[in-house]
Design a protein around this motif. Structure first.
Motif, PDB file in Angstrom:
ATOM      1  N   GLY A   1       0.555  -1.408  -0.215  1.00  0.00           N
ATOM      2  CA  GLY A   1      -0.349   0.103  -0.050  1.00  0.00           C
ATOM      3  C   GLY A   1       0.753   1.394   0.027  1.00  0.00           C
ATOM      4  N   VAL A   2       2.216   1.240  -0.055  1.00  0.00           N
ATOM      5  CA  VAL A   2       3.163   2.225  -0.119  1.00  0.00           C
ATOM      6  C   VAL A   2       2.957   3.196  -1.606  1.00  0.00           C
ATOM      7  CG1 VAL A   2       5.628   3.260  -0.111  1.00  0.00           C
ATOM      8  CG2 VAL A   2       4.735   0.755   1.242  1.00  0.00           C
ATOM      9  N   SER A   3       2.655   4.326  -1.442  1.00  0.00           N
ATOM     10  CA  SER A   3       2.191   5.307  -2.349  1.00  0.00           C
ATOM     11  C   SER A   3       3.591   5.105  -3.749  1.00  0.00           C
ATOM     12  CB  SER A   3       2.647   6.706  -2.318  1.00  0.00           C
ATOM     13  OG  SER A   3       2.126   7.763  -3.502  1.00  0.00           O
ATOM     14  N   LEU A   4       2.981   5.214  -4.684  1.00  0.00           N
ATOM     15  CA  LEU A   4       4.673   5.995  -5.830  1.00  0.00           C
ATOM     16  C   LEU A   4       4.971   6.662  -5.925  1.00  0.00           C
ATOM     17  CD1 LEU A   4       5.016   3.166  -7.527  1.00  0.00           C
ATOM     18  CD2 LEU A   4       3.863   3.592  -9.703  1.00  0.00           C
ATOM     19  N   VAL A   5       4.254   7.646  -5.632  1.00  0.00           N
ATOM     20  CA  VAL A   5       4.604   8.676  -4.888  1.00  0.00           C
ATOM     21  C   VAL A   5       5.531   8.847  -4.708  1.00  0.00           C
ATOM     22  CG1 VAL A   5       4.449  11.612  -4.528  1.00  0.00           C
ATOM     23  CG2 VAL A   5       2.737  10.083  -6.187  1.00  0.00           C
ATOM     24  N   ASP A   6       5.244   8.295  -2.953  1.00  0.00           N
ATOM     25  CA  ASP A   6       6.467   8.410  -1.910  1.00  0.00           C
ATOM     26  C   ASP A   6       7.167   7.249  -2.122  1.00  0.00           C
ATOM     27  OD1 ASP A   6       4.527   9.601  -0.555  1.00  0.00           O
ATOM     28  OD2 ASP A   6       3.717   7.652   0.747  1.00  0.00           O
ATOM     29  N   ILE A   7       7.599   6.498  -2.949  1.00  0.00           N
ATOM     30  CA  ILE A   7       8.615   5.566  -3.268  1.00  0.00           C
ATOM     31  C   ILE A   7       9.611   6.647  -4.171  1.00  0.00           C
ATOM     32  CG2 ILE A   7       9.680   3.590  -4.954  1.00  0.00           C
ATOM     33  CD1 ILE A   7       6.810   2.177  -4.328  1.00  0.00           C
TER      34      ILE A   7
END
Length: 293
Positions: A126-132
């Protein structure tokens, strides 16, 4: 056929180093940071500029300009010769950072990669691709150096991810998906689209297509039969709507080797030595790939 815009969650990331060769030289030498730097095939007046820093680009010093012209544009421009091993080392470090996130990492050149996060553990958690994307920026700073910046683009296909990566250079991070697709296209010109050069723009103009939005709204049949007169028209129809068409590896089709002359010459002996050198290098690459000619 009518194909709807792809509204699926974006899972493709395009990442490229800003002004790759120049910024790596600036990272290696703090004395030339924030200054106009140009990498030239030769530091002689006719030497072609092959890369330049953002400071140099702002002065008009870019690909295609020679050293003499660069010095006319800015007498204080710093001209440096290429250091390939330094750039390949940066490429290897760059790739290593990305492999920490997923094994679906595809190099497009020395300074750019496509990363497919479909099914990755990070996304499943559930980690945001933006955060990644922001974490990757941080990791690249730590691996390649604090002066090195990258552009990150996120999209449902490779085309839109690459387009997103170019929206806010340098050091940008943007997302294009089905929800903002038309809005993004509205602010661009045809040649802002990856893969559309002046020649393709002229072809589209002849067909009455002058903007990316008009390109998007053109029926597939017209693009295929009238504009591109091949299946390429249908590929563009899919690409513009966020459907993947560029993730196919067709394999290498040719081997080549080139060398930039420091000065023009008609000396047959000198040219013969050069041609022999290029043939030997091409031959080694062919044999390493299990080909022959």
């Amino acid at each position: 056929m009518d194909l709807p815009i792809n509204y699926n969650e974006p899972r493709i990331m395009h990442i490229d180093l800003n002004s790759c060769f120049a910024i790596i030289e600036q990272q290696a030498n703090p004395l030339i940071r924030n200054k106009p730097v140009a990498i030239a095939a030769y530091d002689t007046p006719r030497g072609a500029i092959i890369a330049s820093s953002y400071e140099a680009k702002a002065l008009g010093i870019k690909l295609g300009v020679n050293v003499r012209e660069a010095r006319l544009l800015c007498r204080d421009v710093i001209i440096q010769m290429p250091d390939p091993e330094k750039y390949f080392d940066a490429h290897r470090r760059f790739k290593k950072v990305l492999l920490n996130y997923t094994d679906k990492v595809t190099p497009k050149s020395v300074d750019e990669f496509v990363v497919d996060f479909t099914g990755s553990q990070a996304v499943q958690r559930g980690v945001s691709l933006v955060d990644i994307g922001y974490q990757i920026k941080k990791d690249i700073n730590e691996s390649l150096g604090e002066y090195v910046t990258v552009n990150v683009g996120i999209g449902p296909n490779r085309f839109l991810a690459k387009l997103a990566a170019g929206l806010h250079k340098p050091d940008g991070l943007d997302v294009i998906d089905g929800n903002n697709l038309r809005e993004v296209y509205e602010g661009l010109t045809l040649t802002d689209l990856p893969g559309i050069n002046v020649r393709y723009q002229a072809r589209l103009n002849i067909a009455g297509i002058y903007t990316p939005l008009e390109f998007l709204d053109t029926p597939a049949v017209k693009l295929k039969k009238e504009v591109f007169k091949s299946v390429a028209g249908f590929y563009w129809y899919m690409r513009l709507r966020g459907h993947e068409i560029d993730n196919i590896n067709y394999g290498r089709k040719s081997f080549g080797q080139q060398y930039a002359l420091g000065k023009k010459t008609t000396d047959r002996e000198e040219l013969s030595r050069l041609i022999m050198k290029l043939c030997e290098k091409t031959g080694r690459r062919l044999r390493a790939a299990n080909y022959y000619a």
